[in-house]
Design an enzyme around this catalytic site. Structure first.
Site, PDB file in Angstrom:
ATOM      1  N   GLY A 172       0.824  -1.204   0.000  1.00 50.56           N
ATOM      2  CA  GLY A 172       0.000   0.000   0.000  1.00 50.56           C
ATOM      3  C   GLY A 172       0.854   1.247   0.000  1.00 50.56           C
ATOM      4  O   GLY A 172       1.940   1.294  -0.575  1.00 50.56           O
ATOM      5  N   GLY A 173       0.348   2.280   0.674  1.00 48.96           N
ATOM      6  CA  GLY A 173       1.063   3.560   0.706  1.00 48.96           C
ATOM      7  C   GLY A 173       2.409   3.440   1.391  1.00 48.96           C
ATOM      8  O   GLY A 173       3.262   4.320   1.228  1.00 48.96           O
ATOM      9  N   GLY A 407      24.205  12.531 -29.723  1.00 50.74           N
ATOM     10  CA  GLY A 407      23.720  13.225 -28.534  1.00 50.74           C
ATOM     11  C   GLY A 407      24.270  12.606 -27.265  1.00 50.74           C
ATOM     12  O   GLY A 407      24.469  13.286 -26.247  1.00 50.74           O
ATOM     13  N   ALA A 408      24.546  11.295 -27.317  1.00 51.97           N
ATOM     14  CA  ALA A 408      25.062  10.618 -26.129  1.00 51.97           C
ATOM     15  C   ALA A 408      26.437  11.165 -25.750  1.00 51.97           C
ATOM     16  O   ALA A 408      26.808  11.166 -24.567  1.00 51.97           O
ATOM     17  CB  ALA A 408      25.112   9.119 -26.370  1.00 51.97           C
TER      18      ALA A 408
HETATM   19  C1  HXC Z   1      -3.563  -4.267  11.748  1.00 57.87           C
HETATM   20  C2  HXC Z   1      -2.432  -6.111  11.006  1.00 57.87           C
HETATM   21  C3  HXC Z   1      -2.228  -5.506   9.753  1.00 57.87           C
HETATM   22  C4  HXC Z   1      -2.738  -4.210   9.551  1.00 57.87           C
HETATM   23  C5  HXC Z   1      -1.308  -7.441   9.713  1.00 57.87           C
HETATM   24  N1  HXC Z   1      -1.852  -7.310  10.926  1.00 57.87           N
HETATM   25  N2  HXC Z   1      -1.541  -6.357   8.980  1.00 57.87           N
HETATM   26  N3  HXC Z   1      -3.080  -5.487  11.984  1.00 57.87           N
HETATM   27  N4  HXC Z   1      -3.401  -3.641  10.578  1.00 57.87           N
HETATM   28  N5  HXC Z   1      -2.561  -3.587   8.411  1.00 57.87           N
HETATM   29  C6  HXC Z   1      -1.811  -8.270  12.025  1.00 57.87           C
HETATM   30  C7  HXC Z   1      -2.620  -9.503  11.765  1.00 57.87           C
HETATM   31  O1  HXC Z   1      -3.944  -9.312  12.155  1.00 57.87           O
HETATM   32  C8  HXC Z   1      -1.911 -10.516  12.632  1.00 57.87           C
HETATM   33  O2  HXC Z   1      -2.318 -10.347  13.962  1.00 57.87           O
HETATM   34  C9  HXC Z   1      -0.481 -10.098  12.550  1.00 57.87           C
HETATM   35  O3  HXC Z   1      -0.487  -8.743  12.126  1.00 57.87           O
HETATM   36  C10 HXC Z   1       0.323 -10.892  11.558  1.00 57.87           C
HETATM   37  O4  HXC Z   1      -0.392 -10.914  10.333  1.00 57.87           O
HETATM   38  P1  HXC Z   1      -0.624 -12.265   9.523  1.00 57.87           P
HETATM   39  O5  HXC Z   1      -1.617 -11.969   8.477  1.00 57.87           O
HETATM   40  O6  HXC Z   1      -0.891 -13.388  10.468  1.00 57.87           O
HETATM   41  O7  HXC Z   1       0.826 -12.493   8.902  1.00 57.87           O
HETATM   42  P2  HXC Z   1       1.210 -13.027   7.446  1.00 57.87           P
HETATM   43  O8  HXC Z   1       0.421 -14.258   7.129  1.00 57.87           O
HETATM   44  O9  HXC Z   1       2.682 -13.125   7.471  1.00 57.87           O
HETATM   45  O10 HXC Z   1       0.761 -11.896   6.430  1.00 57.87           O
HETATM   46  C11 HXC Z   1       1.329 -10.604   6.514  1.00 57.87           C
HETATM   47  C12 HXC Z   1       0.590  -9.627   5.609  1.00 57.87           C
HETATM   48  C13 HXC Z   1      -0.929  -9.685   5.904  1.00 57.87           C
HETATM   49  C14 HXC Z   1       0.854  -9.998   4.129  1.00 57.87           C
HETATM   50  C15 HXC Z   1       1.159  -8.245   5.849  1.00 57.87           C
HETATM   51  O11 HXC Z   1      -1.122  -9.550   7.312  1.00 57.87           O
HETATM   52  C16 HXC Z   1      -1.699  -8.611   5.229  1.00 57.87           C
HETATM   53  O12 HXC Z   1      -2.023  -8.744   4.046  1.00 57.87           O
HETATM   54  N6  HXC Z   1      -2.014  -7.565   5.985  1.00 57.87           N
HETATM   55  C17 HXC Z   1      -2.801  -6.468   5.464  1.00 57.87           C
HETATM   56  C18 HXC Z   1      -2.007  -5.658   4.493  1.00 57.87           C
HETATM   57  C19 HXC Z   1      -2.773  -4.444   4.065  1.00 57.87           C
HETATM   58  O13 HXC Z   1      -3.685  -4.551   3.224  1.00 57.87           O
HETATM   59  N7  HXC Z   1      -2.442  -3.299   4.697  1.00 57.87           N
HETATM   60  C20 HXC Z   1      -3.104  -2.073   4.421  1.00 57.87           C
HETATM   61  C21 HXC Z   1      -2.471  -1.510   3.142  1.00 57.87           C
HETATM   62  S1  HXC Z   1      -3.166  -0.023   2.725  1.00 57.87           S
HETATM   63  P3  HXC Z   1      -2.320 -11.509  15.045  1.00 57.87           P
HETATM   64  O14 HXC Z   1      -2.931 -10.881  16.246  1.00 57.87           O
HETATM   65  O15 HXC Z   1      -3.087 -12.606  14.422  1.00 57.87           O
HETATM   66  O16 HXC Z   1      -0.879 -11.869  15.226  1.00 57.87           O
HETATM   67  C22 HXC Z   1      -2.116   1.050   3.345  1.00 57.87           C
HETATM   68  C23 HXC Z   1      -2.551   2.423   3.086  1.00 57.87           C
HETATM   69  C24 HXC Z   1      -1.455   3.375   3.441  1.00 57.87           C
HETATM   70  O17 HXC Z   1      -1.156   0.765   3.909  1.00 57.87           O
HETATM   71  C25 HXC Z   1      -1.668   4.614   2.643  1.00 57.87           C
HETATM   72  C26 HXC Z   1      -0.682   5.670   2.988  1.00 57.87           C
HETATM   73  C27 HXC Z   1      -0.788   6.795   2.051  1.00 57.87           C
END
Ligand code: HXC
Length: 520
Positions: A172-173, A407-408
């Site tokens: 994401g961001g 040009g290079a």
């Molecule tokens: C809160 C989160 C989290 C998140 C993971 N966790 N991502 N908690 N917010 N964004 C937590 C899970 O609930 C889990 O908690 C622990 O972290 C580990 O995650 P798992 O999924 O068990 O690990 P894994 O299988 O290794 O997968 C990792 C991962 C996946 C690929 C990162 O968790 C995932 O896809 N997360 C979401 C990614 C996402 O979409 N983020 C938002 C992007 S948008 P527990 O308690 O079970 O240990 C963004 C916008 C920003 O970032 C914009 C800025 C301009």
């Protein structure tokens, strides 16, 4: 127990709790995935015992989703400062065991604090990234946190080196902070960078792709050019950061002194003549030419797998750090294309921002022709490199080893865009275009006549020889003063070292303005 003793015990207990992050189980999971914890990474990065932690008791402020009962000291990021090679750096290290290293408002504030300190004190900032992105439970507070970080990345750009090490997911961001830093490091098989992940892509475009193929280290090293360095393990990756930091200044005003080199600056470069082929059409590896010139042959190549037709990297000459740019005749004949121009332009701008002299080795047949290049914008992308070399005020030295066509020739740190000293080997060919193309245009009628008389080959050879004699050499440019000196290859190292010394006092001012408008 005295009150002080009680309070000291409380402090010790809280300190211990903060070091456990998301708990033993999650730490074990991190280890079983072949990853270090946030603190282990900091210990690997910094000189032993030098880390001072800040904000270890910070917790998040979220109350939605029953988060009030799930506060973990430090809130998923370890921040502070310490030393690398004896010099202070600021660091943040995201802790995947705490909410997946996701970014809350408090987590972002901790990162911003070290960013502010790094900028204020002129020290490099190193981010060890391992995060699931925005903390979903916090919503817009998390987005605001990201934007605060992005803004600081921009304020720090060109003032302190900013390094991003990707040691897990970065989605994401979250990718945009690393993208704005100077160097991105990744680890094979465990680092991922993408704006939208495989699941979203499948829904939107129906493409099926793994996260490795989409945004793994190899992808970003070879295809997108987002990453600059790739290593097989976290340990080697973090050691790579230490090596880079040993070569670059701490900030834009840091007078990076010379280190002591045992390699004599006046030694002959004996390999270059052996490396360069006899005929100008044959490839050779420009890396070997660079190695023969620099201290102990040591060269830290940046983005070695991306746009291989141009080489960029750091080295030392006479103990002084230099930024090296070189066309690579062993790949696409060393031509300039879109990727090569962008890669080299960014590198040149980093060197200029941080006062690192530029040494450019030229063997370039021209810009890569083709519809794809024109449609892709080679005009504006090629202009980036021209712009970058033109705006650079650091000492600029240029060595034309063989071809410098069209040009290079102008773009590759020519005298006209204010290189300080320009050299050419006797084998250099400096002209508007290569002999083949030139005689086809200049002697179209003569060649057609010769073909009728069945003497095409003889006539072609004669005209080629005549053209080479007249233009494909360094002497026309030397006559005009565009080349300061035609040198023997074996003299390259001593000549460059002397020039660097001579240019130490270089001061060049550009007209005052808010900022230029580099073609983007
Ligand atoms: C809160 C989160 C989290 C998140 C993971 N966790 N991502 N908690 N917010 N964004 C937590 C899970 O609930 C889990 O908690 C622990 O972290 C580990 O995650 P798992 O999924 O068990 O690990 P894994 O299988 O290794 O997968 C990792 C991962 C996946 C690929 C990162 O968790 C995932 O896809 N997360 C979401 C990614 C996402 O979409 N983020 C938002 C992007 S948008 P527990 O308690 O079970 O240990 C963004 C916008 C920003 O970032 C914009 C800025 C301009």
């Amino acid at each position: 127990m005295s009150t002080l003793e009680q309070q000291l015990r409380k402090l010790a207990d809280k300190t211990l709790a903060s070091e456990l992050g998301g708990g033993a189980e999650r730490i074990a999971k991190q280890h079983s995935a072949g990853k270090m914890t946030a603190r282990e990474r900091i210990d690997t990065l910094l000189d032993p015992g030098s880390f001072i932690e800040l904000d270890r008791f910070v917790t998040h402020r979220c109350t939605d989703f029953e988060m009030a009962s799930q506060k973990i000291l430090g809130d998923g990021v370890v921040t502070g400062y310490g030393k690398v090679n004896g010099k202070i750096v600021y660091v943040f290290s995201q802790d995947f065991t705490v909410f997946g290293g996701s970014l809350s408002g408090a987590h972002a504030s901790k990162i911003c604090k070290v960013m502010d300190l790094a900028l204020k004190t002129g020290c490099p900032l190193i981010g060890l990234n391992d995060s699931g992105g925005a903390r979903i439970q916090e919503g817009v507070e998390s987005l605001g946190g990201y934007a605060e970080i992005f803004w600081r990345n921009v304020q720090s750009s060109g003032v302190i080196p900013q390094i991003s090490v990707i040691l897990g997911p970065c989605a994401g961001g979250a990718v945009y902070s690393p993208a704005m830093t100077d160097f991105v490091f990744m680890v094979e098989g465990s680092s991922y960078l993408f704006v939208t992940g495989p699941d979203v892509i499948k829904t939107v475009t129906h493409e099926e792709v793994t996260k490795e193929v989409l945004g793994g280290a190899e992808t970003h090293a070879e295809k997108s050019g987002v990453t600059h360095f790739v290593y097989p393990s976290e340990k080697t990756c973090i050691e790579g950061v230490r090596r880079l930091l040993s070569l670059i200044p701490h900030n834009n005003l840091d007078a990076l002194g010379a280190t002591v080199s045992a390699d004599p600056v006046d030694r002959d470069c004996l390999n270059i003549s052996k490396i360069m082929p006899d005929t100008s059409a044959k490839p050779y590896d420009m890396r070997l030419v660079i190695s023969d010139c620099v201290d102990d042959g040591e060269f830290l190549e940046v983005q070695p797998e991306y746009a291989k037709n141009i080489i960029v990297g750091f080295s030392r000459l006479g103990g002084r750090t230099i930024g090296v740019v070189g066309n690579q005749p062993a790949h696409l004949a060393g031509c300039l294309d879109i990727s090569a121009s962008m890669k080299a332009a960014r590198f040149v701008r980093f060197c200029d921002a941080f006062n690192i002299p530029l040494v450019t080795f030229v063997d370039v047949p021209g810009f890569l022709p083709g519809v794809a290049q024109e449609y892709g914008g080679i005009i504006k992308h090629g202009a980036k490199l021209l712009y970058a070399f033109s705006e650079a005020t650091v000492p600029k030295l240029t060595v034309i080893t063989r071809k410098a066509y069209g040009g290079a020739y102008d773009v590759m740190s020519s005298k006209h865009i204010r290189a300080d000293f320009n050299f050419a080997y006797p084998t250099a060919e400096i002209a508007v275009m290569g002999p083949e193309g030139a005689i086809n245009i200049l002697y179209r009628k003569e060649l057609a006549e010769a073909e009728k008389k069945e003497k095409l080959q003889e006539e072609r050879s004669r005209l080629l020889e005549q053209y080479k004699e007249t233009f494909a050499n360094p002497y026309k440019a030397a006559e005009l003063g565009y080349i300061d000196e035609v040198i023997k290859p074996e003299d390259t190292r001593r000549r460059l070292a002397m020039c660097l010394e001579a240019l130490e006092g270089k001061r060049e001012k550009r007209p005052s303005r808010k900022h230029g408008n580099i073609p983007l």
